[in-house]
Write an enzyme that holds these catalytic residues in place. Structure first.
Site: not given
Length: 241
Positions: A6, A75, A77, A125, A170, A202, A224-225
């Protein structure tokens, strides 16, 4: 597996506490996330310099063996700051109309695409809604037109919600939002994009993940999580376990 990097520039959200450098941004709007962080408004030389940062970072990522490079905007950026009226108060060709606000991000994607050629995929993204009202990114006004504008030079769209000050929309724990929280926004992007759409939101149930892909709401689930919790999750889903 494919590896992705990223690539992002924080703009006003980069406090630069070690270097004391003044961050660059579309306009001189202080961060709504970091304390006492004030950027300078980018002139044309700054724009070319920062776009060069993306190009050189993409080349380094390719040389290091990455398969995918992100021109990351989500987010709040830098690329999405240019797209969003809250951060972008410019009156030149990089501000004002949608086409002008989209110009920095489009140009940067084009330059990264040229730099890495066919060796790397390009991912973008994007936050479809910053939950800031009219001043924030809007799905219909900003996001969907941008996807249509850049679809031919992007290989995968990674779609979520929230700006940096509303990141809890998010990244909040799953008990506060229903599974598939972002699907309405992601389905809207899927409706206009010809390229694959990746998303998070989620997903705590393998059945819900599989259903989202099966119904073409998303092409890929970012997990990822869940993968940290169980790296064999995709295999278990495939095998019906």
């Amino acid at each position: 597996a494919l590896a992705a990097a990223e690539l992002w520039y924080g703009g006003p959200h980069a406090p630069c506490m070690e270097t004391r450098c003044v961050p660059r941004a579309p306009s001189q709007i202080p961060s709504d996330f970091e304390h006492l962080t004030y950027p300078k408004e980018m002139d044309k030389d700054d724009i070319r310099t920062v776009q060069g940062f993306y190009v050189e970072a993409a080349k380094r990522a390719r040389e290091a063996g990455f398969d995918i490079v992100y021109v990351y905007g989500s987010h709040s950026y830098l690329p999405q700051q240019f797209l969003t009226p809250y951060y972008n108060r410019r009156t030149d060709e990089y501000g004002g109309s949608f086409e002008n606000r989209a110009r920095f991000w489009r140009e940067t994607i084009e330059q990264v695409r040229e730099a890495v050629g066919a060796d790397c995929a390009i991912a973008v993204r994007m936050s479809t809604d910053m939950f800031m009202g009219e001043a924030g990114t809007q799905l219909e006004r900003d996001c969907l037109p941008f996807v249509e504008m850049c679809d031919e030079i992007v290989d995968v769209w990674d779609i979520n919600v929230s700006g940096i000050a509303e990141w809890g929309e998010d990244a909040t724990p799953s008990r506060f939002y229903e599974s598939g929280r972002m699907l309405p926004w992601q389905k809207a992007v899927k409706g206009v994009a010809k390229k694959p759409v990746l998303g998070v939101g989620r997903f705590t149930s393998p059945a819900a993940m599989a259903e989202a892909v099966r119904t073409r709401a998303l092409d890929m689930i970012g997990a990822a999580r869940p993968s940290i919790a169980d790296p064999f999750l995709p295999r278990k889903i495939e095998e019906g376990r």
